[in-house]
Scaffold this motif. Structure first.
Motif, mmCIF file in Angstrom:
data_model
loop_
_atom_site.group_PDB
_atom_site.id
_atom_site.type_symbol
_atom_site.label_atom_id
_atom_site.label_comp_id
_atom_site.label_asym_id
_atom_site.label_seq_id
_atom_site.Cartn_x
_atom_site.Cartn_y
_atom_site.Cartn_z
ATOM 1 N N ALA A 97 46.058 33.330 39.440
ATOM 2 C CA ALA A 97 45.185 33.690 40.546
ATOM 3 C C ALA A 97 43.747 33.303 40.241
ATOM 4 C CB ALA A 97 45.272 35.185 40.801
ATOM 5 N N ARG A 108 41.788 37.403 44.056
ATOM 6 C CA ARG A 108 42.341 38.578 43.372
ATOM 7 C C ARG A 108 42.388 39.819 44.257
ATOM 8 N NH1 ARG A 108 40.761 37.919 37.017
ATOM 9 N NH2 ARG A 108 41.654 35.827 36.837
ATOM 10 N N LEU A 130 45.376 39.588 46.385
ATOM 11 C CA LEU A 130 46.573 39.652 45.537
ATOM 12 C C LEU A 130 46.871 41.073 45.084
ATOM 13 C CD1 LEU A 130 46.543 36.401 43.423
ATOM 14 C CD2 LEU A 130 48.282 37.175 45.029
ATOM 15 N N TYR A 131 45.829 41.859 44.790
ATOM 16 C CA TYR A 131 46.081 43.255 44.427
ATOM 17 C C TYR A 131 46.732 43.997 45.604
ATOM 18 C CZ TYR A 131 43.608 43.019 39.968
ATOM 19 O OH TYR A 131 43.244 42.717 38.682
ATOM 20 N N LEU A 163 48.996 41.853 37.917
ATOM 21 C CA LEU A 163 48.033 40.766 37.800
ATOM 22 C C LEU A 163 47.175 41.097 36.589
ATOM 23 C CD1 LEU A 163 46.469 38.262 38.824
ATOM 24 C CD2 LEU A 163 45.202 39.803 40.319
ATOM 25 N N ILE A 170 50.021 36.313 37.051
ATOM 26 C CA ILE A 170 50.913 37.247 37.745
ATOM 27 C C ILE A 170 52.214 37.295 36.960
ATOM 28 C CG2 ILE A 170 52.253 37.640 39.837
ATOM 29 C CD1 ILE A 170 49.934 36.345 41.384
#
Length: 169
Positions: free
Chosen positions: A72, A77, A80-81, A98, A105
């Protein structure tokens, strides 16, 4: 050892040794790192995976990591979280993470071998450990790609990647 020979061998073994036999039976490249760690690599349908197992004898826990080739970038990020949270709600075993230091990941889960005098791992446990990790990585790999590179929100990525088809074309 062939896969058939491995599957017919139902004896339990030391956790890292059992995984070594499992990786060998599948023809995957692997390397033992001491007596308590093993690293393997295998090709999935989306990407190559690094599989890593660490045996913690003091805790009697075998931790298993599957690292798909996904990294990532810092700008992605946050989404993605959120994606990880939505994905992890759907998992029965294990979870995705992550790593903040590297942006990698990964999928992680573990098996507790408490209550066994020899702390051995069965073939069934080895299969469940490895196959669950690979299956979940394969299932959610497109979600991560949609968020990272497709410009989709976490909700859109999950909806797009997890469409269930019905019937036959």
């Amino acid at each position: 050892m062939t896969l058939d020979e491995f599957e017919s061998a139902r004896d339990n073994g030391a956790p890292i040794d059992m995984l070594e036999a499992y990786f060998s039976a599948h023809g995957w490249t692997y390397e033992k790192v001491g007596e308590d760690e093993i690293i393997a690599s295998m090709d999935g349908s989306w990407t190559k995976y690094e599989l890593r197992a660490v045996w913690r004898e003091d805790d009697r826990v075998l931790q298993f990591l599957a690292l798909p080739d996904i990294k990532a970038i810092p700008e992605k990020r946050g989404p993605l979280y959120e994606t990880l949270g939505l994905i992890n709600e759907q998992l029965w075993l294990g979870h995705f993470e992550l790593w903040s230091s590297s942006g990698i990941i990964l999928f992680r889960h573990a098996v507790l071998l408490e209550g066994q005098d020899d702390y051995s791992l069965s073939l069934e446990q080895a299969e469940l450990l490895v196959e669950t990790a690979i299956d979940e990585c394969e299932r959610f790999y497109p979600v991560f790609q949609f968020v990272l590179w497709g410009g989709k929100s976490p909700q859109e990525a999950i909806a797009a990647a997890l469409i269930e088809t019905r019937g036959e074309a």
